[in-house]
Design an enzyme around this catalytic site. Structure first.
Site, mmCIF file in Angstrom:
data_model
loop_
_atom_site.group_PDB
_atom_site.id
_atom_site.type_symbol
_atom_site.label_atom_id
_atom_site.label_comp_id
_atom_site.label_asym_id
_atom_site.label_seq_id
_atom_site.Cartn_x
_atom_site.Cartn_y
_atom_site.Cartn_z
ATOM 1 N N ARG A 82 0.858 -1.201 0.000
ATOM 2 C CA ARG A 82 0.000 0.000 0.000
ATOM 3 C C ARG A 82 0.888 1.244 0.000
ATOM 4 N NH1 ARG A 82 -4.028 -0.185 4.801
ATOM 5 N NH2 ARG A 82 -4.904 -1.961 3.676
ATOM 6 N N ARG A 151 -2.125 6.426 9.759
ATOM 7 C CA ARG A 151 -2.205 5.952 8.370
ATOM 8 C C ARG A 151 -2.340 7.125 7.392
ATOM 9 N NH1 ARG A 151 -4.095 0.658 8.004
ATOM 10 N NH2 ARG A 151 -3.342 -0.585 9.731
ATOM 11 N N LYS A 232 -3.805 0.493 14.669
ATOM 12 C CA LYS A 232 -3.867 1.465 13.580
ATOM 13 C C LYS A 232 -4.541 2.754 14.066
ATOM 14 C CE LYS A 232 -6.288 -1.441 11.052
ATOM 15 N NZ LYS A 232 -7.172 -2.096 10.074
ATOM 16 N N LYS A 234 -6.344 6.383 12.392
ATOM 17 C CA LYS A 234 -6.772 6.995 11.123
ATOM 18 C C LYS A 234 -7.329 8.402 11.326
ATOM 19 C CE LYS A 234 -7.826 2.526 9.112
ATOM 20 N NZ LYS A 234 -8.842 1.665 8.504
ATOM 21 N N CYS A 453 -15.085 -3.699 -0.737
ATOM 22 C CA CYS A 453 -13.700 -3.925 -0.322
ATOM 23 C C CYS A 453 -13.077 -4.997 -1.203
ATOM 24 C CB CYS A 453 -13.657 -4.351 1.136
ATOM 25 S SG CYS A 453 -14.194 -6.060 1.343
ATOM 26 N N CYS A 459 -7.460 -11.166 0.361
ATOM 27 C CA CYS A 459 -7.580 -10.774 1.768
ATOM 28 C C CYS A 459 -7.711 -12.014 2.660
ATOM 29 C CB CYS A 459 -8.778 -9.857 1.968
ATOM 30 S SG CYS A 459 -8.933 -9.414 3.703
ATOM 31 N N CYS A 498 -16.203 -9.245 5.034
ATOM 32 C CA CYS A 498 -16.187 -9.652 6.452
ATOM 33 C C CYS A 498 -16.551 -8.438 7.296
ATOM 34 C CB CYS A 498 -14.826 -10.236 6.835
ATOM 35 S SG CYS A 498 -13.592 -9.009 7.309
ATOM 36 N N CYS A 502 -14.004 -2.672 5.727
ATOM 37 C CA CYS A 502 -13.068 -1.803 5.003
ATOM 38 C C CYS A 502 -13.737 -0.861 4.007
ATOM 39 C CB CYS A 502 -12.014 -2.649 4.302
ATOM 40 S SG CYS A 502 -11.001 -3.574 5.463
HETATM 41 FE FE1 SRM Z 1 -9.059 -2.514 5.944
HETATM 42 C C1 SRM Z 1 -7.608 -5.135 7.441
HETATM 43 C C2 SRM Z 1 -8.068 -3.636 2.964
HETATM 44 C C3 SRM Z 1 -9.856 0.485 4.617
HETATM 45 C C4 SRM Z 1 -10.933 -1.769 8.721
HETATM 46 N N1 SRM Z 1 -7.962 -4.099 5.335
HETATM 47 C C5 SRM Z 1 -7.419 -5.063 6.130
HETATM 48 C C6 SRM Z 1 -6.501 -5.995 5.323
HETATM 49 C C7 SRM Z 1 -5.115 -5.436 5.420
HETATM 50 C C8 SRM Z 1 -6.591 -7.494 5.704
HETATM 51 C C9 SRM Z 1 -5.617 -8.059 6.689
HETATM 52 O O1 SRM Z 1 -5.450 -7.502 7.785
HETATM 53 O O2 SRM Z 1 -5.045 -9.091 6.367
HETATM 54 C C10 SRM Z 1 -7.128 -5.793 3.941
HETATM 55 C C11 SRM Z 1 -6.192 -6.038 2.753
HETATM 56 C C12 SRM Z 1 -6.939 -6.807 1.700
HETATM 57 C C13 SRM Z 1 -6.216 -6.915 0.414
HETATM 58 O O3 SRM Z 1 -6.020 -8.056 -0.061
HETATM 59 O O4 SRM Z 1 -5.871 -5.898 -0.182
HETATM 60 C C14 SRM Z 1 -7.729 -4.423 4.078
HETATM 61 N N2 SRM Z 1 -8.858 -1.700 4.173
HETATM 62 C C15 SRM Z 1 -8.520 -2.358 3.040
HETATM 63 C C16 SRM Z 1 -8.735 -1.504 1.808
HETATM 64 C C17 SRM Z 1 -7.725 -1.730 0.698
HETATM 65 C C18 SRM Z 1 -10.168 -1.747 1.312
HETATM 66 C C19 SRM Z 1 -10.503 -1.166 -0.029
HETATM 67 O O5 SRM Z 1 -11.189 -1.882 -0.735
HETATM 68 O O6 SRM Z 1 -10.124 -0.049 -0.349
HETATM 69 C C20 SRM Z 1 -8.691 -0.105 2.461
HETATM 70 C C21 SRM Z 1 -7.312 0.475 2.505
HETATM 71 C C22 SRM Z 1 -7.334 1.852 3.085
HETATM 72 C C23 SRM Z 1 -6.019 2.578 3.059
HETATM 73 O O7 SRM Z 1 -5.629 3.044 1.995
HETATM 74 O O8 SRM Z 1 -5.404 2.708 4.111
HETATM 75 C C24 SRM Z 1 -9.166 -0.432 3.867
HETATM 76 N N3 SRM Z 1 -10.124 -0.906 6.596
HETATM 77 C C25 SRM Z 1 -10.427 0.186 5.847
HETATM 78 C C26 SRM Z 1 -11.457 0.944 6.483
HETATM 79 C C27 SRM Z 1 -12.119 2.189 5.938
HETATM 80 C C28 SRM Z 1 -11.442 3.460 6.402
HETATM 81 O O9 SRM Z 1 -10.393 3.426 7.040
HETATM 82 O O10 SRM Z 1 -11.976 4.528 6.110
HETATM 83 C C29 SRM Z 1 -11.774 0.286 7.657
HETATM 84 C C30 SRM Z 1 -12.905 0.677 8.651
HETATM 85 C C31 SRM Z 1 -12.543 1.824 9.497
HETATM 86 C C32 SRM Z 1 -11.758 1.377 10.680
HETATM 87 O O11 SRM Z 1 -10.532 1.288 10.577
HETATM 88 O O12 SRM Z 1 -12.373 1.080 11.702
HETATM 89 C C33 SRM Z 1 -10.918 -0.878 7.730
HETATM 90 N N4 SRM Z 1 -9.181 -3.319 7.822
HETATM 91 C C34 SRM Z 1 -10.059 -2.913 8.796
HETATM 92 C C35 SRM Z 1 -9.959 -3.805 9.909
HETATM 93 C C36 SRM Z 1 -10.754 -3.697 11.236
HETATM 94 C C37 SRM Z 1 -10.086 -2.777 12.182
HETATM 95 C C38 SRM Z 1 -10.719 -2.764 13.533
HETATM 96 O O13 SRM Z 1 -10.486 -1.838 14.271
HETATM 97 O O14 SRM Z 1 -11.454 -3.675 13.891
HETATM 98 C C39 SRM Z 1 -9.003 -4.779 9.562
HETATM 99 C C40 SRM Z 1 -8.536 -5.959 10.413
HETATM 100 C C41 SRM Z 1 -7.575 -5.543 11.487
HETATM 101 O O15 SRM Z 1 -7.067 -4.433 11.530
HETATM 102 O O16 SRM Z 1 -7.324 -6.413 12.320
HETATM 103 C C42 SRM Z 1 -8.559 -4.454 8.242
HETATM 104 FE FE1 SF4 Z 2 -10.726 -8.072 3.880
HETATM 105 FE FE2 SF4 Z 2 -12.764 -7.874 5.519
HETATM 106 FE FE3 SF4 Z 2 -11.389 -5.713 4.856
HETATM 107 FE FE4 SF4 Z 2 -12.932 -6.827 3.079
HETATM 108 S S1 SF4 Z 2 -13.623 -5.929 5.006
HETATM 109 S S2 SF4 Z 2 -10.804 -6.176 2.726
HETATM 110 S S3 SF4 Z 2 -12.768 -8.954 3.567
HETATM 111 S S4 SF4 Z 2 -10.614 -7.386 6.016
#
Ligand code: SRM
Ligand code: SF4
Length: 593
Positions: A82, A151, A232, A234, A453, A459, A498, A502
């Site tokens: 990323r 981030r 993390k 944000k 997502c 993922c 899930c 995201c």
């Molecule tokens: Fe996310 C984890 C993709 C925005 C909440 N996110 C992941 C991972 C890295 C999976 C992993 O941990 O193994 C995903 C990578 C998948 C892949 O194959 O690419 C992933 N997140 C993404 C992206 C690429 C989704 C997208 O389709 O664009 C976004 C990248 C953003 C960036 O440029 O930084 C992305 N993730 C978000 C958002 C939205 C936001 O930030 O506005 C959220 C919800 C807001 C939040 O953070 O609460 C989000 N991602 C999570 C979570 C749950 C965090 C939590 O507090 O519970 C995880 C899992 C974790 O962190 O354990 C996660």
């Molecule tokens: Fe992966 Fe869940 Fe985030 Fe989708 S919402 S990219 S399935 S961690």
């Protein structure tokens, strides 16, 4: 409170494995360099955790894994990388270089993320270092794109040159991104050294908005300390009239308070976050709370104070409840505010009454205030790819090469092409059509406001499909929406594979969250404005039934809404039970479905 990154008194609970890896890593170095040089296809457990802070995730293609099951196969490891794009702002050359990287060492695509950044998938270990160096060469950085740090900071990307408020907001974001960037040497030593001579290759350039030049290299981390943050973190900036960055879903939000073209200050919001772990009842999505008001000159100081409170009081033993929202929940908002004020060194003024009241995805053709124009190009689910007759990647390449626009990425995974002349409108439409791509004007309102997502196959946390199935779901909904006469109604449909959320499904009008393979939980009653969480409507809905279920909700909305009431507002007013009763009758044919 001292400025040093002091650690809080040792907590009774045992630090999590990730904390232990950070403690042993000497500012995120660990054994990454050593393991990078060995012949294994991947890294050990501790390095896998540390690498996230460098912007990369060790993954494997889960379908390939499945295909080889029974054949005693090893996982084919590759990496997601990323790259930060603060405020989503980059140049045509930077985007072209990112696309080249996708073609040459990635899986042939790039993905615009829901936080205005760029992701590559499918990079093998041996290409990681050249990848990071090439990112550095184009004045960008992957440092802190993932991991337990601040981030990619979001900001409305609209390039309104006659709008001093937007320009000042974007400039403040740049300063904050630099201020909160990690200052570890590890990133430079591991990735930005010449592989032959071991010499630093930093002379070539800066890393844009991330401070990767040697200035801070002799210091340890003055803000983070050696264990960085518990989780993390944000941050987003937004305007009351345009909450396109979904400020309430962020750990930290700066809502601009402005009058007559001048920024008076910012309402500071804290503790937003979407992710949920269904097996852990203690987890929940939360909207950020309104904490107080600061004048423009205090943005860096208040951000630093909040980061430090989270650093010192966030949970370091249980990562499920380590985000700022849980710190605030555990401390209580008043105690949290008092602690922030202590670290800030003065009381916080109460919030200004200003709050979010508008939202714009910036898709379409607009004047940008300096005689030029920008074009918001909808990129479905952020994936820039050539596939069958749809050659978006080639079209974007041609636009970037021939027109050389400025580029911005939106928080809805789309592109803004900026600094265009009036004649570019025709040229862009022509190029898109030549490549089998619809213009933004030709896609439905429904598709335009949808977002998915990544999910499968890369993922590791996905339990269901998302990006690969949402377009088909939209295909089947479009005629139903048209039949109901709702083609011009804007409402957000956000899908995730899930509950980690995201694509921010928990504040959307319609949230579709992966429950298990092929089944989803449906949520209703959030809204475009992003300032209200939605409510669970139906659980374990098979994918094949989603279209009918959503159509029934839309039929209910059509039949019973008040004039100019949005879908989310309607569902919120009627309540999910009321909508469900009505919709189930409609599905059963009792209402002429
Ligand atoms: Fe996310 C984890 C993709 C925005 C909440 N996110 C992941 C991972 C890295 C999976 C992993 O941990 O193994 C995903 C990578 C998948 C892949 O194959 O690419 C992933 N997140 C993404 C992206 C690429 C989704 C997208 O389709 O664009 C976004 C990248 C953003 C960036 O440029 O930084 C992305 N993730 C978000 C958002 C939205 C936001 O930030 O506005 C959220 C919800 C807001 C939040 O953070 O609460 C989000 N991602 C999570 C979570 C749950 C965090 C939590 O507090 O519970 C995880 C899992 C974790 O962190 O354990 C996660
Ligand atoms: Fe992966 Fe869940 Fe985030 Fe989708 S919402 S990219 S399935 S961690």
């Amino acid at each position: 409170m001292s400025d040093e990154a002091t650690q809080p008194a040792a907590p009774a609970a045992k630090p999590s494995a990730v904390e232990l890896a950070k403690i042993a890593s000497h500012y995120l170095a660990g054994d990454i360099a050593k393991e990078l040089a060995d012949s294994a296809p991947g890294f050990g457990k501790a390095s896998v955790q540390l690498l996230k802070n460098h912007g990369t995730y060790q993954q494997d293609d889960r379908e390939q894994r499945k295909a080889k099951e029974g054949a005693k196969s090893v996982r084919e490891i590759s990496f997601m990388i990323r790259t930060c794009v603060p405020g989503g702002k980059l140049t045509a050359d930077q985007l072209l270089a990112a696309m080249d990287l996708g073609d040459e060492v990635g899986n042939g695509t790039i993905r615009l993320t829901t936080r205005q950044a760029i992701q590559h998938h499918g990079v093998v270990k041996g290409d990681l270092k050249p990848f990071m160096q090439r990112v550095h060469d184009i004045q960008m950085s992957t440092l802190a794109a993932c991991g337990d740090v601040e981030r990619n900071i979001m900001c409305c990307p609209s390039p309104m040159h006659n709008h001093p408020v937007r320009e000042e907001m974007q400039a403040t974001l740049d300063k904050l991104a630099k201020h909160l960037a990690p200052r570890t040497r590890a990133y430079y030593e591991i990735w930005l050294t010449d592989p032959e001579t071991g010499e630093k290759t930093l002379a070539g350039g800066t890393s844009g908005d991330k401070d990767v030049e040697p200035a801070g290299l002799d210091e340890v981390e003055p803000i983070y300390g050696r264990t960085y943050l518990p989780r993390k973190f944000k941050t987003a900036f937004a305007l009351p009239e345009d909450n396109c960055t979904d400020i309430y879903a962020n750990d930290l939000g700066f809502l601009v308070v402005h009058e007559q073209g001048k920024i008076l200050g910012y309402n500071v919001l804290a503790g937003g976050g979407m992710g949920v772990t269904p097996s852990a009842a203690k987890t929940f999505p939360a909207l950020a709370k309104r904490l107080g008001f600061v004048p423009p000159e205090d943005v860096l100081a208040i951000a630093e104070a909040i980061v430090k409170v989270q650093r010192d009081f966030g949970n370091r033993s249980d990562r499920k409840v380590a985000r700022l929202k849980y710190t605030i929940h555990t401390m209580g908002l008043d105690a949290f505010r008092a602690k922030v004020e202590e670290y800030f060194g003065k009381p916080l003024a109460p919030c200004h009454p200003a709050d979010v009241h508008g939202f714009d995805d910036h898709i379409g053709w607009f004047e940008q205030g300096d005689g030029k124009f920008f074009y918001g190009l909808n990129v479905e689910n952020g994936r820039i790819v050539d596939r069958d007759g749809f050659r978006l990647k080639s079209a974007v390449r041609q636009i970037l090469h021939t027109i050389k626009p400025g580029v911005r990425i939106t928080a809805h995974q789309s592109l803004l092409l900026t600094d265009l002349t009036i004649t570019d409108r025709e040229r862009i439409a022509h190029i898109l059509h030549e490549h089998g791509v619809k213009t933004s004007e030709e896609i439905s309102t429904l598709r335009r406001w949808s977002m998915a997502c990544v999910a499968l196959p890369t993922c590791s946390l996905a339990v269901a499909e998302s990006e690969r199935v949402l377009p088909g779901l939209i295909d089947s909904l479009e005629p139903e929406v048209a039949k109901l006469g709702l083609s011009h109604d804007a409402f957000t449909v956000r899908m995730t594979g899930c509950p980690n959320a995201c694509a921010r499904p928990y504040n959307s009008d319609i949230g579709i969250v992966g429950r298990t393979l092929g089944k989803y939980t449906l949520f209703l009653g959030g809204r475009l404005l992003g300032d209200r969480l939605n409510t669970q409507y139906k659980d374990v809905v098979p994918f094949e039934q989603l279209s009918r279920e959503i159509t029934a909700v839309l039929a209910c909305y059509k039949a019973e809404r008040h004039a100019s009431e949005t879908l989310g507002d309607f569902c919120h007013r009627k309540g999910v039970d009321g909508v469900r009763t009505w919709a189930d009758e409609w599905l059963a044919g009792a209402r002429g479905a």
